[in-house]
Write a protein that holds these residues in place. Sequence first.
Motif, PDB file in Angstrom:
ATOM      1  N   LEU A   1      -6.687 -38.320 119.759  1.00 21.66           N
ATOM      2  CA  LEU A   1      -6.168 -38.362 121.231  1.00 21.66           C
ATOM      3  C   LEU A   1      -7.087 -38.957 122.120  1.00 21.66           C
ATOM      4  CD1 LEU A   1      -5.439 -34.305 121.233  1.00 21.66           C
ATOM      5  CD2 LEU A   1      -4.076 -36.275 120.938  1.00 21.66           C
ATOM      6  N   LEU A   2      -8.296 -39.692 121.562  1.00 20.32           N
ATOM      7  CA  LEU A   2      -9.052 -40.373 122.504  1.00 20.32           C
ATOM      8  C   LEU A   2      -9.023 -41.885 122.543  1.00 20.32           C
ATOM      9  CD1 LEU A   2     -12.531 -38.507 121.865  1.00 20.32           C
ATOM     10  CD2 LEU A   2     -10.824 -38.106 123.573  1.00 20.32           C
ATOM     11  N   LEU A   3      -7.976 -42.380 121.492  1.00 20.00           N
ATOM     12  CA  LEU A   3      -7.804 -43.757 121.374  1.00 20.00           C
ATOM     13  C   LEU A   3      -6.729 -43.978 122.453  1.00 20.00           C
ATOM     14  CD1 LEU A   3      -7.447 -43.975 117.501  1.00 20.00           C
ATOM     15  CD2 LEU A   3      -9.383 -44.520 118.902  1.00 20.00           C
ATOM     16  N   PRO A   4      -6.692 -45.221 123.354  1.00 20.94           N
ATOM     17  CA  PRO A   4      -5.968 -45.735 124.324  1.00 20.94           C
ATOM     18  C   PRO A   4      -4.554 -45.772 123.775  1.00 20.94           C
ATOM     19  CG  PRO A   4      -7.671 -47.238 123.949  1.00 20.94           C
ATOM     20  CD  PRO A   4      -8.016 -45.760 123.268  1.00 20.94           C
ATOM     21  N   GLN A   5      -4.435 -46.404 122.457  1.00 19.66           N
ATOM     22  CA  GLN A   5      -3.095 -46.646 122.187  1.00 19.66           C
ATOM     23  C   GLN A   5      -2.343 -45.345 121.761  1.00 19.66           C
ATOM     24  OE1 GLN A   5      -5.823 -47.334 120.428  1.00 19.66           O
ATOM     25  NE2 GLN A   5      -5.761 -47.266 118.283  1.00 19.66           N
ATOM     26  N   ASN A   6      -2.982 -44.545 121.969  1.00 20.53           N
ATOM     27  CA  ASN A   6      -2.079 -42.952 121.679  1.00 20.53           C
ATOM     28  C   ASN A   6      -1.253 -42.458 123.106  1.00 20.53           C
ATOM     29  OD1 ASN A   6      -2.188 -43.174 118.930  1.00 20.53           O
ATOM     30  ND2 ASN A   6      -4.111 -42.088 118.873  1.00 20.53           N
ATOM     31  N   HIS A   7      -1.862 -43.161 124.028  1.00 19.50           N
ATOM     32  CA  HIS A   7      -1.160 -42.720 125.277  1.00 19.50           C
ATOM     33  C   HIS A   7      -1.358 -41.452 125.963  1.00 19.50           C
ATOM     34  CE1 HIS A   7       0.349 -46.910 125.438  1.00 19.50           C
ATOM     35  NE2 HIS A   7       1.049 -46.696 123.955  1.00 19.50           N
ATOM     36  N   VAL A   8      -2.596 -40.680 126.077  1.00 20.36           N
ATOM     37  CA  VAL A   8      -2.786 -39.602 126.213  1.00 20.36           C
ATOM     38  C   VAL A   8      -3.302 -39.441 127.953  1.00 20.36           C
ATOM     39  CG1 VAL A   8      -4.169 -37.248 126.011  1.00 20.36           C
ATOM     40  CG2 VAL A   8      -3.445 -38.552 124.044  1.00 20.36           C
ATOM     41  N   ASP A   9      -2.453 -38.784 128.552  1.00 21.83           N
ATOM     42  CA  ASP A   9      -2.769 -38.994 130.149  1.00 21.83           C
ATOM     43  C   ASP A   9      -3.931 -38.012 130.436  1.00 21.83           C
ATOM     44  OD1 ASP A   9      -0.663 -40.524 130.652  1.00 21.83           O
ATOM     45  OD2 ASP A   9       0.796 -38.956 131.279  1.00 21.83           O
ATOM     46  N   LYS A  10      -4.998 -38.603 131.369  1.00 24.94           N
ATOM     47  CA  LYS A  10      -5.862 -37.726 131.788  1.00 24.94           C
ATOM     48  C   LYS A  10      -5.924 -37.526 133.248  1.00 24.94           C
ATOM     49  CE  LYS A  10      -7.942 -39.862 128.903  1.00 24.94           C
ATOM     50  NZ  LYS A  10      -7.678 -40.707 127.657  1.00 24.94           N
ATOM     51  N   VAL A  11      -5.672 -36.600 134.041  1.00 32.88           N
ATOM     52  CA  VAL A  11      -5.523 -36.619 135.515  1.00 32.88           C
ATOM     53  C   VAL A  11      -6.769 -36.078 136.140  1.00 32.88           C
ATOM     54  CG1 VAL A  11      -3.901 -35.670 137.238  1.00 32.88           C
ATOM     55  CG2 VAL A  11      -3.075 -36.568 135.143  1.00 32.88           C
ATOM     56  N   TYR A  12      -6.956 -36.932 137.307  1.00 35.93           N
ATOM     57  CA  TYR A  12      -8.133 -36.408 137.793  1.00 35.93           C
ATOM     58  C   TYR A  12      -8.026 -36.715 139.422  1.00 35.93           C
ATOM     59  CZ  TYR A  12     -10.966 -38.413 133.857  1.00 35.93           C
ATOM     60  OH  TYR A  12     -11.251 -38.430 132.618  1.00 35.93           O
ATOM     61  N   LEU A  13      -8.767 -35.484 140.018  1.00 33.00           N
ATOM     62  CA  LEU A  13      -8.588 -35.367 141.495  1.00 33.00           C
ATOM     63  C   LEU A  13      -9.797 -36.240 142.156  1.00 33.00           C
ATOM     64  CD1 LEU A  13      -7.341 -34.008 144.214  1.00 33.00           C
ATOM     65  CD2 LEU A  13      -8.963 -32.231 143.732  1.00 33.00           C
ATOM     66  N   VAL A  14      -9.569 -37.157 142.836  1.00 36.40           N
ATOM     67  CA  VAL A  14     -10.501 -38.105 143.365  1.00 36.40           C
ATOM     68  C   VAL A  14     -10.512 -37.906 145.000  1.00 36.40           C
ATOM     69  CG1 VAL A  14     -11.217 -40.320 143.514  1.00 36.40           C
ATOM     70  CG2 VAL A  14      -9.906 -39.546 141.700  1.00 36.40           C
ATOM     71  N   GLU A  15     -11.753 -37.774 145.549  1.00 35.04           N
ATOM     72  CA  GLU A  15     -11.933 -38.024 146.936  1.00 35.04           C
ATOM     73  C   GLU A  15     -12.647 -39.266 147.096  1.00 35.04           C
ATOM     74  OE1 GLU A  15     -14.722 -36.148 150.568  1.00 35.04           O
ATOM     75  OE2 GLU A  15     -15.058 -35.311 148.388  1.00 35.04           O
ATOM     76  N   ALA A  16     -12.075 -40.114 148.025  1.00 34.30           N
ATOM     77  CA  ALA A  16     -12.645 -41.785 148.189  1.00 34.30           C
ATOM     78  C   ALA A  16     -13.366 -41.617 149.478  1.00 34.30           C
ATOM     79  CB  ALA A  16     -11.503 -42.724 148.023  1.00 34.30           C
ATOM     80  N   LYS A  17     -14.457 -42.614 149.461  1.00 31.04           N
ATOM     81  CA  LYS A  17     -15.156 -42.969 150.648  1.00 31.04           C
ATOM     82  C   LYS A  17     -14.484 -43.205 151.785  1.00 31.04           C
ATOM     83  CE  LYS A  17     -19.916 -44.907 152.218  1.00 31.04           C
ATOM     84  NZ  LYS A  17     -20.920 -45.280 151.758  1.00 31.04           N
ATOM     85  N   ARG A  18     -13.401 -44.566 151.560  1.00 34.93           N
ATOM     86  CA  ARG A  18     -12.828 -45.227 152.518  1.00 34.93           C
ATOM     87  C   ARG A  18     -11.408 -44.900 152.476  1.00 34.93           C
ATOM     88  NH1 ARG A  18     -16.470 -48.409 150.509  1.00 34.93           N
ATOM     89  NH2 ARG A  18     -18.261 -49.178 151.864  1.00 34.93           N
ATOM     90  N   LYS A  19     -10.498 -45.001 153.333  1.00 33.31           N
ATOM     91  CA  LYS A  19      -9.041 -44.668 153.487  1.00 33.31           C
ATOM     92  C   LYS A  19      -8.258 -45.404 152.336  1.00 33.31           C
ATOM     93  CE  LYS A  19      -8.308 -43.529 158.076  1.00 33.31           C
ATOM     94  NZ  LYS A  19      -7.650 -43.871 159.446  1.00 33.31           N
ATOM     95  N   LEU A  20      -7.509 -44.692 151.816  1.00 34.63           N
ATOM     96  CA  LEU A  20      -6.360 -45.245 150.560  1.00 34.63           C
ATOM     97  C   LEU A  20      -5.387 -45.773 151.041  1.00 34.63           C
ATOM     98  CD1 LEU A  20      -6.855 -41.942 148.480  1.00 34.63           C
ATOM     99  CD2 LEU A  20      -7.973 -44.012 148.019  1.00 34.63           C
ATOM    100  N   SER A  21      -4.614 -46.807 150.493  1.00 36.97           N
ATOM    101  CA  SER A  21      -3.388 -47.407 151.043  1.00 36.97           C
ATOM    102  C   SER A  21      -2.295 -47.618 149.731  1.00 36.97           C
ATOM    103  CB  SER A  21      -3.895 -48.931 151.399  1.00 36.97           C
ATOM    104  OG  SER A  21      -4.258 -49.536 150.414  1.00 36.97           O
TER     105      SER A  21
END
Length: 232
Positions: free
Chosen positions: A117-137
């Motif tokens: 499941l860790l191989l990128p060719q197997n297309h397993v989604d990992k979702v992260y909640l991210v706080e950024a320092k500068r505004k997103l666009s």
Amino acid sequence: MKDLYYVLMYNHLGNVKQCKTLIKHGLIKVNGLVETDAKRKITEDDCIEYQNRILNSQPFTYIMLNKPQGYICANKDEKEKCVIDLIEEKDCFCLGRLDRDTTGLLLLTNDKSLKKLLLPQNHVDKVYLVEAKRKLSKKDKEIFARGIVIDENIQCLPAKMDIIDDYWCYVTIQEGKYHQIKKMFLSLNNEVVSLKRISFDQIQLDSSLKEGDYRFLTKEERNKLIKKAAQC
């Protein structure tokens, strides 16, 4: 589900040949009946017997940990605190790694078949909640969708950014390069303030788990991972 002979191996009844021989000679019962098919698929609901001893039909451990900051994804380190110290099952490994200061969903298991499941060719989604320092666009979102370049010449696969507000977003990736999300934001001339993984494939972080706490995966959650790995 695992083959019967594999379950016997996990119960320390011998190597592949020895376990298949036990089955062939009619020494193993499944649900009260002699079973001679070494490749019979075994579920956790099956009752397996050998010499009047009930064997463990669920031979693997599957754990969900809400990883806190300050721990590295390793089983042993002379200087750092390791996530393995937070659980009692010491024979497990991390199914994917999180940085020392990244929190959230970490799966641990001793089922090596899930490493696919860790191989990128197997297309397993990992979702992260991210706080950024500068505004997103919206432009940031488009750059991620095309596949951003990190470390000057390393091309990332297309990633999904769902903007929550000016500084918060969800990021979905299908690979796990070293410090990948942090480097992706650096390539946007931005920085990650905080990073938390909230899902791995179809497994969602249990909101009732406090940081540092863990639980075993449910039967439904386990089956989702096993089925996905079997398709890879």
